[in-house]
Write a protein that holds these residues in place. Sequence first.
Motif, PDB file in Angstrom:
ATOM      1  N   GLU A  62     100.746   0.174  -3.176  1.00  0.00           N
ATOM      2  CA  GLU A  62      99.468   0.771  -3.519  1.00  0.00           C
ATOM      3  C   GLU A  62      98.377  -0.285  -3.369  1.00  0.00           C
ATOM      4  O   GLU A  62      98.441  -1.345  -3.990  1.00  0.00           O
ATOM      5  N   LEU A  63      97.368   0.020  -2.550  1.00  0.00           N
ATOM      6  CA  LEU A  63      96.257  -0.895  -2.298  1.00  0.00           C
ATOM      7  C   LEU A  63      94.959  -0.238  -2.729  1.00  0.00           C
ATOM      8  O   LEU A  63      94.764   0.962  -2.530  1.00  0.00           O
ATOM      9  N   ARG A  64      94.060  -1.026  -3.298  1.00  0.00           N
ATOM     10  CA  ARG A  64      92.751  -0.518  -3.708  1.00  0.00           C
ATOM     11  C   ARG A  64      91.691  -1.404  -3.093  1.00  0.00           C
ATOM     12  O   ARG A  64      91.761  -2.628  -3.162  1.00  0.00           O
ATOM     13  N   GLY A  65      90.702  -0.758  -2.463  1.00  0.00           N
ATOM     14  CA  GLY A  65      89.622  -1.505  -1.837  1.00  0.00           C
ATOM     15  C   GLY A  65      88.619  -0.563  -1.195  1.00  0.00           C
ATOM     16  O   GLY A  65      88.617   0.638  -1.442  1.00  0.00           O
ATOM     17  N   ILE A  66      87.771  -1.133  -0.340  1.00  0.00           N
ATOM     18  CA  ILE A  66      86.723  -0.380   0.342  1.00  0.00           C
ATOM     19  C   ILE A  66      86.988  -0.434   1.840  1.00  0.00           C
ATOM     20  O   ILE A  66      87.258  -1.507   2.386  1.00  0.00           O
ATOM     21  N   GLU A  96      87.712 -12.069  -0.273  1.00  0.00           N
ATOM     22  CA  GLU A  96      88.097 -12.452   1.084  1.00  0.00           C
ATOM     23  C   GLU A  96      89.372 -11.767   1.573  1.00  0.00           C
ATOM     24  O   GLU A  96      89.756 -11.943   2.713  1.00  0.00           O
ATOM     25  N   ASP A  97      90.020 -11.018   0.727  1.00  0.00           N
ATOM     26  CA  ASP A  97      91.301 -10.417   1.084  1.00  0.00           C
ATOM     27  C   ASP A  97      91.081  -9.098   1.818  1.00  0.00           C
ATOM     28  O   ASP A  97      90.518  -8.157   1.267  1.00  0.00           O
ATOM     29  N   CYS A  98      91.497  -9.042   3.067  1.00  0.00           N
ATOM     30  CA  CYS A  98      91.369  -7.811   3.838  1.00  0.00           C
ATOM     31  C   CYS A  98      92.662  -7.553   4.589  1.00  0.00           C
ATOM     32  O   CYS A  98      93.444  -8.463   4.841  1.00  0.00           O
ATOM     33  N   SER A  99      92.877  -6.287   4.947  1.00  0.00           N
ATOM     34  CA  SER A  99      94.078  -5.946   5.704  1.00  0.00           C
ATOM     35  C   SER A  99      93.802  -4.741   6.581  1.00  0.00           C
ATOM     36  O   SER A  99      93.041  -3.851   6.215  1.00  0.00           O
ATOM     37  N   TRP A 100      94.418  -4.755   7.753  1.00  0.00           N
ATOM     38  CA  TRP A 100      94.357  -3.626   8.674  1.00  0.00           C
ATOM     39  C   TRP A 100      95.558  -2.743   8.391  1.00  0.00           C
ATOM     40  O   TRP A 100      96.696  -3.201   8.378  1.00  0.00           O
ATOM     41  N   ILE A 101      95.304  -1.460   8.188  1.00  0.00           N
ATOM     42  CA  ILE A 101      96.361  -0.517   7.848  1.00  0.00           C
ATOM     43  C   ILE A 101      96.385   0.589   8.904  1.00  0.00           C
ATOM     44  O   ILE A 101      95.353   1.189   9.200  1.00  0.00           O
ATOM     45  N   LYS A 102      97.553   0.854   9.439  1.00  0.00           N
ATOM     46  CA  LYS A 102      97.705   1.932  10.414  1.00  0.00           C
ATOM     47  C   LYS A 102      97.667   3.281   9.689  1.00  0.00           C
ATOM     48  O   LYS A 102      98.247   3.429   8.612  1.00  0.00           O
ATOM     49  N   LEU A 103      96.987   4.252  10.282  1.00  0.00           N
ATOM     50  CA  LEU A 103      96.852   5.558   9.668  1.00  0.00           C
ATOM     51  C   LEU A 103      98.205   6.247   9.462  1.00  0.00           C
ATOM     52  O   LEU A 103      98.409   6.935   8.464  1.00  0.00           O
ATOM     53  N   GLU A 104      99.132   6.054  10.381  1.00  0.00           N
ATOM     54  CA  GLU A 104     100.423   6.721  10.254  1.00  0.00           C
ATOM     55  C   GLU A 104     101.269   6.143   9.118  1.00  0.00           C
ATOM     56  O   GLU A 104     102.244   6.750   8.702  1.00  0.00           O
ATOM     57  N   GLU A 105     100.912   4.970   8.592  1.00  0.00           N
ATOM     58  CA  GLU A 105     101.649   4.363   7.487  1.00  0.00           C
ATOM     59  C   GLU A 105     101.101   4.795   6.122  1.00  0.00           C
ATOM     60  O   GLU A 105     101.716   4.516   5.100  1.00  0.00           O
ATOM     61  N   ILE A 106      99.954   5.467   6.091  1.00  0.00           N
ATOM     62  CA  ILE A 106      99.329   5.888   4.827  1.00  0.00           C
ATOM     63  C   ILE A 106      99.970   7.189   4.373  1.00  0.00           C
ATOM     64  O   ILE A 106     100.011   8.165   5.126  1.00  0.00           O
ATOM     65  N   ILE A 107     100.452   7.206   3.128  1.00  0.00           N
ATOM     66  CA  ILE A 107     101.074   8.388   2.560  1.00  0.00           C
ATOM     67  C   ILE A 107     100.056   9.221   1.787  1.00  0.00           C
ATOM     68  O   ILE A 107     100.047  10.444   1.860  1.00  0.00           O
ATOM     69  N   SER A 108      99.174   8.537   1.031  1.00  0.00           N
ATOM     70  CA  SER A 108      98.140   9.250   0.284  1.00  0.00           C
ATOM     71  C   SER A 108      96.933   8.338   0.100  1.00  0.00           C
ATOM     72  O   SER A 108      97.053   7.104   0.161  1.00  0.00           O
ATOM     73  N   ALA A 109      95.792   8.967  -0.105  1.00  0.00           N
ATOM     74  CA  ALA A 109      94.541   8.234  -0.323  1.00  0.00           C
ATOM     75  C   ALA A 109      93.684   9.016  -1.288  1.00  0.00           C
ATOM     76  O   ALA A 109      93.482  10.230  -1.124  1.00  0.00           O
ATOM     77  N   ARG A 136      89.845  -5.944  -0.011  1.00  0.00           N
ATOM     78  CA  ARG A 136      90.274  -6.003  -1.407  1.00  0.00           C
ATOM     79  C   ARG A 136      89.801  -7.326  -1.974  1.00  0.00           C
ATOM     80  O   ARG A 136      90.243  -8.372  -1.543  1.00  0.00           O
ATOM     81  N   GLY A 137      88.920  -7.282  -2.939  1.00  0.00           N
ATOM     82  CA  GLY A 137      88.417  -8.518  -3.526  1.00  0.00           C
ATOM     83  C   GLY A 137      87.382  -9.167  -2.630  1.00  0.00           C
ATOM     84  O   GLY A 137      86.705  -8.522  -1.837  1.00  0.00           O
ATOM     85  N   VAL A 146      82.550   3.271  -1.309  1.00  0.00           N
ATOM     86  CA  VAL A 146      83.168   3.432  -2.624  1.00  0.00           C
ATOM     87  C   VAL A 146      84.630   2.990  -2.535  1.00  0.00           C
ATOM     88  O   VAL A 146      85.262   3.111  -1.485  1.00  0.00           O
ATOM     89  N   PRO A 147      85.189   2.472  -3.621  1.00  0.00           N
ATOM     90  CA  PRO A 147      86.598   2.041  -3.607  1.00  0.00           C
ATOM     91  C   PRO A 147      87.548   3.225  -3.413  1.00  0.00           C
ATOM     92  O   PRO A 147      87.282   4.337  -3.863  1.00  0.00           O
ATOM     93  N   ILE A 148      88.640   2.954  -2.753  1.00  0.00           N
ATOM     94  CA  ILE A 148      89.654   3.963  -2.470  1.00  0.00           C
ATOM     95  C   ILE A 148      91.019   3.374  -2.801  1.00  0.00           C
ATOM     96  O   ILE A 148      91.231   2.173  -2.666  1.00  0.00           O
ATOM     97  N   THR A 149      91.930   4.218  -3.257  1.00  0.00           N
ATOM     98  CA  THR A 149      93.306   3.808  -3.509  1.00  0.00           C
ATOM     99  C   THR A 149      94.183   4.417  -2.422  1.00  0.00           C
ATOM    100  O   THR A 149      94.192   5.628  -2.234  1.00  0.00           O
ATOM    101  N   VAL A 150      94.891   3.551  -1.706  1.00  0.00           N
ATOM    102  CA  VAL A 150      95.717   3.969  -0.580  1.00  0.00           C
ATOM    103  C   VAL A 150      97.170   3.606  -0.887  1.00  0.00           C
ATOM    104  O   VAL A 150      97.448   2.489  -1.307  1.00  0.00           O
ATOM    105  N   VAL A 151      98.074   4.547  -0.674  1.00  0.00           N
ATOM    106  CA  VAL A 151      99.507   4.284  -0.820  1.00  0.00           C
ATOM    107  C   VAL A 151     100.080   4.147   0.587  1.00  0.00           C
ATOM    108  O   VAL A 151     100.005   5.073   1.390  1.00  0.00           O
TER     109      VAL A 151
END
Length: 111
Positions: free
Chosen positions: A74-78, A96-109, A93-94, A60-65
């Motif tokens: 603010e990023l939205r994706g699966i 072909e657009d993907c990104s690796w995000i470090k857990l310590e950089e996430i403020i809210s989800a 996201r979309g 399911v899609p998630i919104t990550v700050v």
Amino acid sequence: MSKKLNGNGIFEGSRFILPEFREAYEAQMREQERRGKPALDDQEMQLIEQALIESYNRRVPITVVVFNPFDDEELRGIVTSVNTSLREVKLIRGDEDCSWIKLEEIISATI
């Protein structure tokens, strides 16, 4: 004689700013706007991790700050992949657009 030519008038009347000084001043002003990363307690981290796991399991899609020193992003994706050793998640996201995000950089989800 003119008032500009008396005393310090010559230098006062011919003020200008060199481009190098302007760039240094603007960089200093941007640096002053930098803010620190907010501290998250254990309960908030658990809520973020639960939302990420739910997005991964149910697709399911998630919104990550994501924290940024100047403006949060603010990023939205699966979540499609979780790397526990590096503590990163892969967010698609979309098409072909993907990104690796470090857990310590996430403020809210949120889902």
